[in-house]
Motif scaffolding. Structure first.
Motif, PDB file in Angstrom:
ATOM      1  N   VAL A 170       0.837  -1.201   0.000  1.00 18.68           N
ATOM      2  CA  VAL A 170       0.000   0.000   0.000  1.00 18.68           C
ATOM      3  C   VAL A 170       0.872   1.252   0.000  1.00 18.68           C
ATOM      4  CG1 VAL A 170      -1.819   1.256   1.232  1.00 18.68           C
ATOM      5  CG2 VAL A 170      -1.818  -1.254   1.219  1.00 18.68           C
ATOM      6  N   GLU A 171       0.465   2.227  -0.807  1.00 15.89           N
ATOM      7  CA  GLU A 171       1.168   3.506  -0.918  1.00 15.89           C
ATOM      8  C   GLU A 171       0.162   4.649  -0.794  1.00 15.89           C
ATOM      9  OE1 GLU A 171       4.483   2.074  -4.247  1.00 15.89           O
ATOM     10  OE2 GLU A 171       2.671   3.141  -4.888  1.00 15.89           O
ATOM     11  N   GLY A 172       0.606   5.747  -0.203  1.00 13.55           N
ATOM     12  CA  GLY A 172      -0.210   6.959  -0.148  1.00 13.55           C
ATOM     13  C   GLY A 172       0.184   7.906  -1.267  1.00 13.55           C
ATOM     14  N   GLU A 173      -0.823   8.449  -1.966  1.00  8.62           N
ATOM     15  CA  GLU A 173      -0.557   9.303  -3.125  1.00  8.62           C
ATOM     16  C   GLU A 173      -1.563  10.451  -3.201  1.00  8.62           C
ATOM     17  OE1 GLU A 173       0.181   7.335  -6.782  1.00  8.62           O
ATOM     18  OE2 GLU A 173       0.837   5.461  -5.856  1.00  8.62           O
ATOM     19  N   ILE A 174      -1.262  11.406  -4.045  1.00  9.01           N
ATOM     20  CA  ILE A 174      -2.204  12.481  -4.367  1.00  9.01           C
ATOM     21  C   ILE A 174      -2.784  12.179  -5.741  1.00  9.01           C
ATOM     22  CG2 ILE A 174      -2.487  14.948  -4.811  1.00  9.01           C
ATOM     23  CD1 ILE A 174      -0.005  15.368  -2.978  1.00  9.01           C
ATOM     24  N   ALA A 175      -4.116  12.114  -5.816  1.00  8.59           N
ATOM     25  CA  ALA A 175      -4.789  11.849  -7.091  1.00  8.59           C
ATOM     26  C   ALA A 175      -5.243  13.162  -7.727  1.00  8.59           C
ATOM     27  CB  ALA A 175      -5.988  10.935  -6.872  1.00  8.59           C
ATOM     28  N   PHE A 176      -4.989  13.291  -9.009  1.00  2.84           N
ATOM     29  CA  PHE A 176      -5.468  14.426  -9.798  1.00  2.84           C
ATOM     30  C   PHE A 176      -6.636  13.937 -10.649  1.00  2.84           C
ATOM     31  CE2 PHE A 176      -1.361  15.681  -8.549  1.00  2.84           C
ATOM     32  CZ  PHE A 176      -1.123  17.011  -8.850  1.00  2.84           C
ATOM     33  N   VAL A 177      -7.705  14.723 -10.720  1.00  2.00           N
ATOM     34  CA  VAL A 177      -8.807  14.434 -11.646  1.00  2.00           C
ATOM     35  C   VAL A 177      -8.876  15.590 -12.637  1.00  2.00           C
ATOM     36  CG1 VAL A 177     -11.260  13.989 -11.903  1.00  2.00           C
ATOM     37  CG2 VAL A 177     -10.051  13.104  -9.899  1.00  2.00           C
ATOM     38  N   LEU A 178      -8.818  15.258 -13.915  1.00  2.00           N
ATOM     39  CA  LEU A 178      -8.687  16.274 -14.954  1.00  2.00           C
ATOM     40  C   LEU A 178     -10.037  16.798 -15.429  1.00  2.00           C
ATOM     41  CD1 LEU A 178      -5.882  14.655 -17.143  1.00  2.00           C
ATOM     42  CD2 LEU A 178      -5.636  16.240 -15.215  1.00  2.00           C
ATOM     43  N   ARG A 179     -10.050  18.081 -15.786  1.00  2.00           N
ATOM     44  CA  ARG A 179     -11.240  18.652 -16.417  1.00  2.00           C
ATOM     45  C   ARG A 179     -11.005  18.932 -17.902  1.00  2.00           C
ATOM     46  NH1 ARG A 179     -10.776  24.164 -17.061  1.00  2.00           N
ATOM     47  NH2 ARG A 179      -9.063  25.162 -15.907  1.00  2.00           N
ATOM     48  N   LYS A 180      -9.740  18.812 -18.315  1.00  2.00           N
ATOM     49  CA  LYS A 180      -9.376  18.990 -19.723  1.00  2.00           C
ATOM     50  C   LYS A 180      -8.384  17.907 -20.126  1.00  2.00           C
ATOM     51  CE  LYS A 180      -7.687  23.171 -19.727  1.00  2.00           C
ATOM     52  NZ  LYS A 180      -7.184  24.502 -20.175  1.00  2.00           N
ATOM     53  N   ASP A 181      -8.383  17.580 -21.408  1.00  2.00           N
ATOM     54  CA  ASP A 181      -7.403  16.622 -21.929  1.00  2.00           C
ATOM     55  C   ASP A 181      -5.994  17.204 -21.829  1.00  2.00           C
ATOM     56  OD1 ASP A 181      -9.635  15.180 -22.601  1.00  2.00           O
ATOM     57  OD2 ASP A 181      -9.359  15.313 -24.774  1.00  2.00           O
ATOM     58  N   LEU A 182      -5.013  16.317 -21.668  1.00  2.00           N
ATOM     59  CA  LEU A 182      -3.605  16.694 -21.722  1.00  2.00           C
ATOM     60  C   LEU A 182      -2.910  15.738 -22.682  1.00  2.00           C
ATOM     61  CD1 LEU A 182      -2.587  17.322 -17.988  1.00  2.00           C
ATOM     62  CD2 LEU A 182      -2.517  19.002 -19.829  1.00  2.00           C
ATOM     63  N   ARG A 183      -2.260  16.272 -23.670  1.00  2.00           N
ATOM     64  CA  ARG A 183      -1.546  15.431 -24.632  1.00  2.00           C
ATOM     65  C   ARG A 183      -0.186  16.040 -24.924  1.00  2.00           C
ATOM     66  NH1 ARG A 183      -2.560  11.380 -28.330  1.00  2.00           N
ATOM     67  NH2 ARG A 183      -4.719  11.267 -27.660  1.00  2.00           N
ATOM     68  N   GLY A 184       0.872  15.229 -24.770  1.00  2.00           N
ATOM     69  CA  GLY A 184       2.237  15.681 -24.993  1.00  2.00           C
ATOM     70  C   GLY A 184       2.514  15.883 -26.473  1.00  2.00           C
TER      71      GLY A 184
END
Length: 263
Positions: free
Chosen positions: A107-121
């Motif tokens: 088990v690991e603790g993390e910060i989750a991001f939820v996107l409102r816009k697409d991100l493409r490199g």
């Protein structure tokens, strides 16, 4: 890909599928093919995910691993890796996980991001990530490996969907406004005992930098991060092994806590 690489990808994917079906872990994939490249390993992962989607599962996000210097040094690598999150992997906050469905979870603790816009490199910046983020929330990732005793190299874990198992995210949503991501502090507890502590700065200096790295890395495989997806930005501290009866809680400054139990 050459025919030889295609056959290799198919073979390794079959080995991983058999491990899942029988719940019997397997030898490192790099023992089967000592020259397995990271690029070929990603193709093994992508093929497995494509098959799961065809079977009815949905991609709901991505995860980033090996973001800390300690973990990179442990595996002798100089870059993170990534995997896919499927709807079948999500566990509700304060939910209960049956160990019979897993191999050797940690088990690991993390910060989750939820996107409102697409991100493409390939040129996504930290600012782009901040602009594209709808909210963040505390998370636990239950990493797992189909490889016996976690005897993995970078290629092994990449092929094995970055050793993904399950994930838990909190119900509360927190705007990035007025939150300094690097300074977020996380304490990971097992059965009420604090196991370790980490900070947002422990993952490439800033969790948002991890998200930018992922978006740029994925562009090589014509994959992007999509609005609505959950992105696990990387473990803030060391993973802790889970056993039957354990309760894990990750408490974060500014963004609350998340919990899960094992039976």
């Amino acid at each position: 890909m050459s025919n030889q690489v295609i056959l290799r990808v198919q073979h390794l994917n079959k080995l991983l599928q058999q491990a899942e079906a029988t719940k019997q872990s397997i030898s490192p994939l790099t023992e089967v093919y000592p020259d397995l490249s990271i690029d070929d390993a990603y193709h093994v992962q992508l093929r497995a995910i494509e098959q799961k989607v065809q079977e009815g599962q949905r991609i709901v996000g991505k995860k980033i691993g090996l973001t800390s210097v300690a973990m990179q040094e442990l595996l002798g690598v100089d870059q993170p890796d990534y995997g896919h999150l499927l709807d079948s992997m999500e566990v509700s906050n304060r939910g209960i996980i049956t160990l019979d469905h897993l191999f050797q979870p940690k088990v690991e603790g993390e910060i989750a991001f939820v996107l409102r816009k697409d991100l493409r490199g390939p040129s996504v910046t930290v600012k782009d990530v901040l602009d594209a983020t709808d909210y963040i929330t505390p998370a636990l990732e239950i990493v797992d490996s189909r490889i016996t005793d976690w005897k993995i190299t970078l290629a092994d874990t990449v092929a094995d969907n970055a050793s993904s198992g399950l994930f838990v995210i909190g119900e509360e949503r927190f705007s990035l406004k007025d939150i300094d991501l690097p300074s977020i502090k996380m304490n990971l507890f097992k059965n009420g005992e604090r196991m370790n502590t980490g900070y947002g700065s422990d993952v490439l200096g800033n969790p948002a930098k991890c998200i930018a790295w992922l978006a740029n890395k994925l562009s090589k495989y014509n994959v992007g991060l999509k609005a609505g997806e959950v992105i696990l930005s990387g473990a803030l501290s060391a993973a802790v092994a889970a056993e039957k009866g354990d309760v894990f809680t990750a408490e974060f400054s500014h963004i609350g806590k998340v919990e899960v139990s094992f039976k």
